[in-house]
Design a protein around this motif. Structure first.
Motif, PDB file in Angstrom:
ATOM      1  N   ARG A 133       0.839  -1.201   0.000  1.00 19.22           N
ATOM      2  CA  ARG A 133       0.000   0.000   0.000  1.00 19.22           C
ATOM      3  C   ARG A 133       0.875   1.252   0.000  1.00 19.22           C
ATOM      4  O   ARG A 133       1.776   1.398   0.830  1.00 19.22           O
ATOM      5  N   PRO A 134       0.652   2.183  -0.933  1.00 18.87           N
ATOM      6  CA  PRO A 134       1.522   3.361  -1.054  1.00 18.87           C
ATOM      7  C   PRO A 134       1.637   4.172   0.226  1.00 18.87           C
ATOM      8  O   PRO A 134       2.702   4.724   0.522  1.00 18.87           O
ATOM      9  N   GLU A 135       0.556   4.235   1.016  1.00 21.75           N
ATOM     10  CA  GLU A 135       0.614   5.061   2.223  1.00 21.75           C
ATOM     11  C   GLU A 135       1.574   4.501   3.267  1.00 21.75           C
ATOM     12  O   GLU A 135       2.082   5.249   4.113  1.00 21.75           O
ATOM     13  N   THR A 137       4.561   3.001   2.535  1.00 18.75           N
ATOM     14  CA  THR A 137       5.891   3.482   2.127  1.00 18.75           C
ATOM     15  C   THR A 137       6.015   4.977   2.392  1.00 18.75           C
ATOM     16  O   THR A 137       7.049   5.451   2.886  1.00 18.75           O
ATOM     17  N   GLU A 138       4.961   5.730   2.084  1.00 14.65           N
ATOM     18  CA  GLU A 138       4.993   7.173   2.346  1.00 14.65           C
ATOM     19  C   GLU A 138       5.205   7.444   3.830  1.00 14.65           C
ATOM     20  O   GLU A 138       5.929   8.365   4.216  1.00 14.65           O
ATOM     21  N   SER A 159      10.850   0.513  -7.400  1.00 14.90           N
ATOM     22  CA  SER A 159       9.737  -0.412  -7.618  1.00 14.90           C
ATOM     23  C   SER A 159       8.927   0.075  -8.810  1.00 14.90           C
ATOM     24  O   SER A 159       8.702   1.282  -8.953  1.00 14.90           O
ATOM     25  N   ARG A 162       6.240   3.205  -9.066  1.00 17.48           N
ATOM     26  CA  ARG A 162       6.306   3.999  -7.836  1.00 17.48           C
ATOM     27  C   ARG A 162       7.515   4.932  -7.885  1.00 17.48           C
ATOM     28  O   ARG A 162       8.489   4.664  -8.594  1.00 17.48           O
ATOM     29  N   PRO A 188       6.978  -3.325  -4.490  1.00 15.65           N
ATOM     30  CA  PRO A 188       6.670  -2.408  -3.384  1.00 15.65           C
ATOM     31  C   PRO A 188       6.576  -3.074  -2.018  1.00 15.65           C
ATOM     32  O   PRO A 188       6.962  -2.472  -1.007  1.00 15.65           O
TER      33      PRO A 188
END
Length: 220
Positions: A133-135, A137-138, A159, A162, A188
């Protein structure tokens, strides 16, 4: 999509208290005590921010001393307490020296749950879709200077689809095409685990050495 906190809470009874985990040096019971103490500290911080009540001192050792069945119940209780309080909060709370908004605090709890679920059960215990989930990593990049770093090397974690993450000196930042000593191509989910100092082995990570100061074009 799976909710990482729910997945982690469901995994709690599946591992014997004395089992070793992927969190170096910790047993499953010790990891559960860490989860309970962390959630309790976050709940106390939000409660203080919302009501102004005094913050009780949270002791990891008190959770560690609980029998494992009571400890598992405490993890669930404290995690749900954080969710309930954070959804009522409008401001921010100071936790461990970092100021979190209510939304960020929930992301932090989900991130911790996802990583430690992997610590307990490995790749079979949590879906890659959760770790990817991108959040999450953020959020790792937001925390930045608390991440275990790759020493003095500048490592570019790449990745597909991304933004690149530059990892150096215990810090992480989004930096497409930044100069680096090494580029690591991975997915990711594995990238998140690497950022948190884990060594996933389910899929290969493809390193590409670069001359110091050289630059490759961004994949984005």
């Amino acid at each position: 999509m799976q909710h990482s906190l729910s997945v982690a809470l469901a995994a709690l009874p599946l591992v014997a208290p004395t089992a070793r985990t992927a969190c170096a040096g910790w047993t499953a019971h010790e990891l559960r005590a860490h989860l309970a103490a962390g959630a309790s500290e976050r709940a106390a911080a939000v409660e203080h921010a919302v009501t102004g009540t005094a913050r009780p001192r949270v002791r990891y050792e008190e959770f560690l001393a609980l029998p494992d069945d009571r400890l598992r119940a405490a993890v669930v209780l404290q995690a749900r307490r954080v969710e309930r309080l954070a959804r009522c909060a409008n401001g921010s709370a100071l936790v461990g020296g970092t100021r979190f908004s209510a939304a960020r605090l929930l992301t932090h709890q989900n991130s911790e749950a996802a990583i430690h679920c992997w610590d307990l059960l490995g790749a079979d215990g949590i879906n890659d879709a959760v770790l990817a989930r991108p959040e999450l990593t953020e959020h790792a990049v937001f925390l930045g200077d608390v991440l275990p770093g790759p020493g003095t090397a500048r490592v570019l974690l790449r990745s597909p689809g991304r933004a690149d993450v530059l990892w150096h000196g215990g810090r992480a930042e989004f930096a497409d095409g930044a100069s680096a000593n090494v580029v690591l191509d991975t997915d990711p989910a594995q990238r998140l685990l690497l950022l948190w100092g884990r060594r996933p082995t389910a899929r290969p990570v493809r390193p590409r050495g670069l001359d110091h100061g050289s630059r490759e074009p961004s994949s984005g």
